[in-house]
Design a protein around this motif. Structure first.
Motif, PDB file in Angstrom:
ATOM      1  N   UNK A  16       0.705  -1.352  -0.051  1.00 32.23           N
ATOM      2  CA  UNK A  16       0.239  -0.140  -0.009  1.00 32.23           C
ATOM      3  C   UNK A  16       1.245   1.023   0.169  1.00 32.23           C
ATOM      4  N   UNK A  17       0.403   2.310  -0.604  1.00 33.12           N
ATOM      5  CA  UNK A  17       1.021   3.768  -0.803  1.00 33.12           C
ATOM      6  C   UNK A  17       1.214   4.220   0.633  1.00 33.12           C
ATOM      7  N   UNK A  18       0.809   4.177   1.570  1.00 30.16           N
ATOM      8  CA  UNK A  18       1.243   4.795   2.902  1.00 30.16           C
ATOM      9  C   UNK A  18       1.011   3.454   3.826  1.00 30.16           C
ATOM     10  N   UNK A  19       1.856   2.828   2.969  1.00 28.02           N
ATOM     11  CA  UNK A  19       2.389   1.739   4.533  1.00 28.02           C
ATOM     12  C   UNK A  19       4.015   2.240   4.869  1.00 28.02           C
ATOM     13  N   UNK A  20       4.144   1.829   6.221  1.00 28.98           N
ATOM     14  CA  UNK A  20       5.029   2.201   7.812  1.00 28.98           C
ATOM     15  C   UNK A  20       5.604   0.955   6.979  1.00 28.98           C
ATOM     16  N   UNK A 168      18.569 -14.533  13.738  1.00 30.32           N
ATOM     17  CA  UNK A 168      17.441 -14.190  13.260  1.00 30.32           C
ATOM     18  C   UNK A 168      17.459 -13.374  11.740  1.00 30.32           C
ATOM     19  N   UNK A 169      16.364 -13.303  11.060  1.00 29.87           N
ATOM     20  CA  UNK A 169      16.241 -12.519   9.894  1.00 29.87           C
ATOM     21  C   UNK A 169      15.538 -11.057  10.398  1.00 29.87           C
ATOM     22  N   UNK A 170      16.174 -10.153   8.655  1.00 27.88           N
ATOM     23  CA  UNK A 170      14.782  -8.905   9.474  1.00 27.88           C
ATOM     24  C   UNK A 170      14.344  -9.110   7.776  1.00 27.88           C
ATOM     25  N   UNK A 171      12.937  -9.103   7.902  1.00 30.54           N
ATOM     26  CA  UNK A 171      12.820  -9.284   5.876  1.00 30.54           C
ATOM     27  C   UNK A 171      11.723  -7.957   5.852  1.00 30.54           C
ATOM     28  N   UNK A 172      11.156  -7.394   6.752  1.00 28.87           N
ATOM     29  CA  UNK A 172      10.662  -6.053   6.091  1.00 28.87           C
ATOM     30  C   UNK A 172      11.340  -4.993   7.813  1.00 28.87           C
ATOM     31  N   UNK A 173      11.126  -3.585   6.973  1.00 31.36           N
ATOM     32  CA  UNK A 173      11.828  -2.642   8.084  1.00 31.36           C
ATOM     33  C   UNK A 173      10.979  -1.518   7.326  1.00 31.36           C
ATOM     34  N   UNK A 174      10.929  -0.529   8.657  1.00 26.58           N
ATOM     35  CA  UNK A 174       9.987   0.472   8.716  1.00 26.58           C
ATOM     36  C   UNK A 174      10.523   1.615   7.880  1.00 26.58           C
ATOM     37  N   UNK A 175       9.810   2.475   7.678  1.00 31.96           N
ATOM     38  CA  UNK A 175       9.281   3.416   6.707  1.00 31.96           C
ATOM     39  C   UNK A 175      10.336   5.062   7.318  1.00 31.96           C
ATOM     40  N   UNK A 176      11.223   5.849   7.028  1.00 25.75           N
ATOM     41  CA  UNK A 176      11.935   6.588   8.256  1.00 25.75           C
ATOM     42  C   UNK A 176      10.161   7.480   8.437  1.00 25.75           C
ATOM     43  N   UNK A 177       9.636   7.597   7.975  1.00 28.08           N
ATOM     44  CA  UNK A 177       8.305   8.451   8.736  1.00 28.08           C
ATOM     45  C   UNK A 177       7.318   7.461   9.605  1.00 28.08           C
ATOM     46  N   UNK A 178       7.684   6.938   9.559  1.00 25.38           N
ATOM     47  CA  UNK A 178       6.783   6.025  10.927  1.00 25.38           C
ATOM     48  C   UNK A 178       7.512   5.495  12.231  1.00 25.38           C
ATOM     49  N   UNK A 179       9.364   5.358  11.489  1.00 26.78           N
ATOM     50  CA  UNK A 179       9.757   5.777  12.640  1.00 26.78           C
ATOM     51  C   UNK A 179       9.929   6.671  13.878  1.00 26.78           C
ATOM     52  N   UNK A 180       9.841   8.287  12.809  1.00 27.74           N
ATOM     53  CA  UNK A 180       9.758   9.277  13.827  1.00 27.74           C
ATOM     54  C   UNK A 180       8.249   9.485  14.505  1.00 27.74           C
ATOM     55  N   UNK A 181       7.355   8.671  13.618  1.00 22.99           N
ATOM     56  CA  UNK A 181       5.808   8.847  14.172  1.00 22.99           C
ATOM     57  C   UNK A 181       5.881   8.331  15.562  1.00 22.99           C
ATOM     58  N   UNK A 182       6.630   6.752  15.293  1.00 27.60           N
ATOM     59  CA  UNK A 182       7.033   5.939  16.947  1.00 27.60           C
ATOM     60  C   UNK A 182       7.630   6.975  18.010  1.00 27.60           C
ATOM     61  N   UNK A 183       8.302   7.271  17.338  1.00 29.86           N
ATOM     62  CA  UNK A 183       9.511   8.179  18.281  1.00 29.86           C
ATOM     63  C   UNK A 183       8.170   9.097  19.259  1.00 29.86           C
ATOM     64  N   UNK A 184       7.561   9.964  18.436  1.00 33.18           N
ATOM     65  CA  UNK A 184       7.188  10.439  18.735  1.00 33.18           C
ATOM     66  C   UNK A 184       5.622  10.268  19.906  1.00 33.18           C
TER      67      UNK A 184
END
Length: 223
Positions: A16-20, A168-184
């Motif tokens: 999805x376009x707005x996917x985090x 352990x392996x990472x198969x997806x990673x959060x987008x930059x805007x989502x990281x700042x959103x979670x931080x806030x």
């Protein structure tokens, strides 16, 4: 693959376009603290405890060496205690949450929460504990007839250990805007909001105490 990673790696969450989240082209290796420090814990009858078995290294992807046979063996009874402790702990937590929801006169919502806890918490976590018990039992009865009775009396001979290692392996990673959103969100609801409420209630002493106590884990977690 965990239930959470399966859920957020579905096409509805990644395409999805707005996917985090972003789907990675290749898996990235994730290293734990013990791997970085090159430490491999040993688990014997002398240092085993319910705390270490159920809380610290309960998950199936823990890296450790467990004594399965010989004088230092952990023992099947202790491993079963770990399974019971994990199951009872999850049930007590579920009972506490459901009881609070029922107290708030949300009976239907309480049933939904109970189902979610059972399917997404109780079953996976208990399965992990049973997996560890089954792995231990598989190696507990290893044939040691090749040793003589005199050898088995020696504490340095006749001990069998289970070496468990998972990557352990990472198969997806959060987008930059989502990281700042979670931080806030974390800063506002978990730090600023309680801090402001203490001052609003006139309890400035607890506000100052919360400021210093809250800053320590905040700095440790984000820095």
């Amino acid at each position: 693959q965990s239930t959470y990673s399966r859920l957020i790696s579905t096409p509805s969450c990644t395409q999805v376009k707005c996917s985090p989240f972003n789907q990675l082209d290749s898996y990235k290796r994730v290293y734990g603290v013990n791997e970085i420090l090159d430490i491999l814990p040993f688990e014997t009858s002398q240092n085993w405890s319910l705390q270490s078995g159920c809380c610290a290294d309960r998950s199936r992807n823990a890296r450790k060496v467990t004594a399965a046979n010989g004088t230092a063996a952990v023992g099947e009874r202790r491993m079963m205690h770990m399974v019971y402790c994990v199951a009872i702990g999850i049930l007590l937590l579920a009972f506490l949450i459901v009881s609070f929801v029922v107290y708030m006169d949300k009976t239907l919502f309480a049933g939904l929460i109970a189902i979610i806890i059972i399917f997404f918490c109780f079953i996976p976590i208990t399965a992990d504990a049973r997996y560890q018990h089954g792995l231990y039992k598989q190696w507990q009865d290893i044939d040691i007839e090749e040793h003589t009775d005199d050898d088995l009396d020696n504490t340095n001979i006749g001990n069998t250990a289970v070496f468990q290692i998972w990557e352990s392996y990472r198969i997806i990673e959060p987008k930059e805007w989502y990281c700042y959103f979670r931080f806030g969100v974390d800063i506002f609801f978990l730090f600023l909001w309680p801090f402001i409420m203490f001052f609003a209630a006139g309890n400035w002493k607890m506000a100052i105490l919360f400021l210093f106590v809250g800053l320590l884990p905040l700095i440790r977690y984000y820095l």
